[in-house]
Design a protein around this motif. Structure first.
Motif, PDB file in Angstrom:
ATOM      1  N   ASP A  95      14.025  20.935  28.712  1.00  0.00           N
ATOM      2  CA  ASP A  95      14.018  19.966  27.614  1.00  0.00           C
ATOM      3  C   ASP A  95      13.624  20.614  26.293  1.00  0.00           C
ATOM      4  O   ASP A  95      14.176  20.277  25.235  1.00  0.00           O
ATOM      5  CB  ASP A  95      13.062  18.811  27.939  1.00  0.00           C
ATOM      6  CG  ASP A  95      13.586  17.912  29.050  1.00  0.00           C
ATOM      7  OD1 ASP A  95      14.794  18.003  29.361  1.00  0.00           O
ATOM      8  OD2 ASP A  95      12.800  17.128  29.602  1.00  0.00           O
ATOM      9  N   GLU A 128      24.234  15.532  32.327  1.00  0.00           N
ATOM     10  CA  GLU A 128      23.229  14.788  31.561  1.00  0.00           C
ATOM     11  C   GLU A 128      22.955  15.473  30.219  1.00  0.00           C
ATOM     12  O   GLU A 128      22.873  14.804  29.174  1.00  0.00           O
ATOM     13  CB  GLU A 128      21.925  14.675  32.373  1.00  0.00           C
ATOM     14  CG  GLU A 128      21.967  13.665  33.511  1.00  0.00           C
ATOM     15  CD  GLU A 128      22.814  14.129  34.703  1.00  0.00           C
ATOM     16  OE1 GLU A 128      23.255  13.269  35.476  1.00  0.00           O
ATOM     17  OE2 GLU A 128      23.035  15.350  34.847  1.00  0.00           O
ATOM     18  N   ASP A 129      22.810  16.793  30.238  1.00  0.00           N
ATOM     19  CA  ASP A 129      22.567  17.542  28.999  1.00  0.00           C
ATOM     20  C   ASP A 129      23.748  17.417  28.052  1.00  0.00           C
ATOM     21  O   ASP A 129      23.594  17.232  26.844  1.00  0.00           O
ATOM     22  CB  ASP A 129      22.300  19.015  29.304  1.00  0.00           C
ATOM     23  CG  ASP A 129      21.007  19.231  30.067  1.00  0.00           C
ATOM     24  OD1 ASP A 129      20.186  18.292  30.128  1.00  0.00           O
ATOM     25  OD2 ASP A 129      20.831  20.334  30.622  1.00  0.00           O
ATOM     26  N   LYS A 145      23.970  14.059  26.362  1.00  0.00           N
ATOM     27  CA  LYS A 145      22.905  13.825  25.381  1.00  0.00           C
ATOM     28  C   LYS A 145      23.104  14.605  24.089  1.00  0.00           C
ATOM     29  O   LYS A 145      22.709  14.142  23.013  1.00  0.00           O
ATOM     30  CB  LYS A 145      21.565  14.208  26.028  1.00  0.00           C
ATOM     31  CG  LYS A 145      20.337  13.841  25.237  1.00  0.00           C
ATOM     32  CD  LYS A 145      19.084  13.867  26.109  1.00  0.00           C
ATOM     33  CE  LYS A 145      18.924  15.154  26.883  1.00  0.00           C
ATOM     34  NZ  LYS A 145      17.670  15.184  27.664  1.00  0.00           N
ATOM     35  N   THR A 198      23.710   8.383  29.169  1.00  0.00           N
ATOM     36  CA  THR A 198      22.380   8.992  29.059  1.00  0.00           C
ATOM     37  C   THR A 198      21.333   8.009  29.558  1.00  0.00           C
ATOM     38  O   THR A 198      21.569   6.792  29.620  1.00  0.00           O
ATOM     39  CB  THR A 198      22.042   9.379  27.613  1.00  0.00           C
ATOM     40  OG1 THR A 198      21.873   8.183  26.825  1.00  0.00           O
ATOM     41  CG2 THR A 198      23.137  10.244  26.993  1.00  0.00           C
ATOM     42  N   GLU A 231      18.657   7.164  28.035  1.00  0.00           N
ATOM     43  CA  GLU A 231      18.287   6.294  26.919  1.00  0.00           C
ATOM     44  C   GLU A 231      19.259   5.117  26.802  1.00  0.00           C
ATOM     45  O   GLU A 231      18.842   3.969  26.598  1.00  0.00           O
ATOM     46  CB  GLU A 231      18.273   7.095  25.619  1.00  0.00           C
ATOM     47  CG  GLU A 231      17.765   6.336  24.396  1.00  0.00           C
ATOM     48  CD  GLU A 231      16.291   5.986  24.472  1.00  0.00           C
ATOM     49  OE1 GLU A 231      15.891   5.036  23.772  1.00  0.00           O
ATOM     50  OE2 GLU A 231      15.559   6.639  25.237  1.00  0.00           O
ATOM     51  N   GLN A 232      20.555   5.384  26.936  1.00  0.00           N
ATOM     52  CA  GLN A 232      21.550   4.312  26.883  1.00  0.00           C
ATOM     53  C   GLN A 232      21.356   3.345  28.040  1.00  0.00           C
ATOM     54  O   GLN A 232      21.468   2.121  27.865  1.00  0.00           O
ATOM     55  CB  GLN A 232      22.961   4.907  26.932  1.00  0.00           C
ATOM     56  CG  GLN A 232      23.371   5.635  25.668  1.00  0.00           C
ATOM     57  CD  GLN A 232      24.686   6.370  25.837  1.00  0.00           C
ATOM     58  OE1 GLN A 232      25.115   6.680  26.958  1.00  0.00           O
ATOM     59  NE2 GLN A 232      25.343   6.694  24.725  1.00  0.00           N
TER      60      GLN A 232
END
Length: 289
Positions: A181, A206-207, A210, A269, A271-272
């Motif tokens: 991260d 995932e990375d 994002k 993501t 967050e979404q």
């Protein structure tokens, strides 16, 4: 700096029993300042492609045009191109060799023939950009640092050259979650503050979801998908057919939708996903009232 790849083909060991076509008529344009992710299964042509962009490999046919300069031409100064196109290989910390962090980061700028004052400014700026305190780390041996810190020093050494294009090949490979991260956060910072054109090679969906503005998907030496994360990650069947996947939260959203929940199709993501679940819960609470 922009990148234009035209009809690029690369063949390893041409004419031998081991002949392999690694790139097959690839056509890609990357605009100045874009953050592009390059994904694909092992052997898809990703590494071969990025090594062409700064002239480490010569194509069998085709062109690579960096800001109107065709770097495949015989009279091109590749050293000049490589100062503008920085390439961070996988596990770059294995390339560290100087006795101190400061000297290692300064190695590239020294070779540019810069003044000592300019080199010092660049080293400090690069260390700040990758989140390393200059006074704390400048005199330390890079070999005494943690894996994540070594990776930052290696990236800082490329950043100190102040390239216009930065290519990173699996920059988080082998790091723990915090180290991963941290590195990704610094890469995003580099893109924002330096306005670099960044190409990120990664196996982590995932990375990619994002960070990237755009995703290129390679398979068998060709680019089979090209678009925003929203566009590319909707092609689940195509991605799975070439050994890839979409982010785990996308599969979760798909299952929730299949069970009748009003879930958006654009969940890629964490967050979404969090925001979407909170929206559903909020709307469900209103309905009960």
């Amino acid at each position: 700096m922009s990148i234009k790849i035209e009809n690029l083909t690369h063949i390893y060991m041409k004419g031998s029993p081991f002949e392999k076509k690694a790139l097959d008529n690839v056509n890609i344009t990357i605009n100045d300042g874009e953050f592009v992710a390059l994904i694909g299964h092992t052997g898809s042509g990703k590494s071969t492609l990025i090594q062409h962009i700064n002239g480490l490999l010569k194509p069998y046919s085709g062109k690579i045009i960096i800001d109107d300069t065709d770097i495949t031409q015989k009279n091109v100064n590749l050293n000049f191109i490589r100062k503008k196109v920085g390439l961070v290989f996988q596990y770059p910390e294995y390339q560290l060799f100087e006795e101190t962090v400061e000297k290692d980061i300064a190695f590239g700028p020294n070779n540019l023939g810069l003044s000592n004052d300019e080199i010092n400014v660049r080293v400090k700026r690069a260390m700040d950009m990758v989140g390393l305190n200059y006074e704390k780390y400048k005199s330390k041996s890079p070999f005494d640092l943690s894996g994540g810190q070594k990776r930052r020093v290696a990236i800082a050494g490329v950043v100190a050259m102040e390239p216009k294009i930065l290519i990173l090949d699996e920059p988080t490979a082998g790091l723990d979650p915090k180290g991963r991260d941290d590195i990704l956060g610094q890469i995003k910072k580099l893109h924002k503050e330096y306005n670099m054109t960044i190409i990120l090679v990664s196996h982590s969906m995932e990375d990619v979801a994002k960070l990237a503005d755009r995703i290129l998907v390679m398979d068998k030496g060709t680019c089979i998908l090209d678009g925003t994360p929203s566009k590319v990650f909707k092609e689940i069947d195509t991605l799975e057919s070439v050994g890839l996947a979409v982010p785990q939260v996308t599969y979760l959203a798909r299952k929730l939708k299949g069970k009748g929940f009003d879930v958006s199709d654009n969940i890629f993501t964490v967050e979404q996903a969090k925001n979407e679940i909170l929206r559903i819960l909020k709307n469900d609470g209103r309905a009960k009232k």
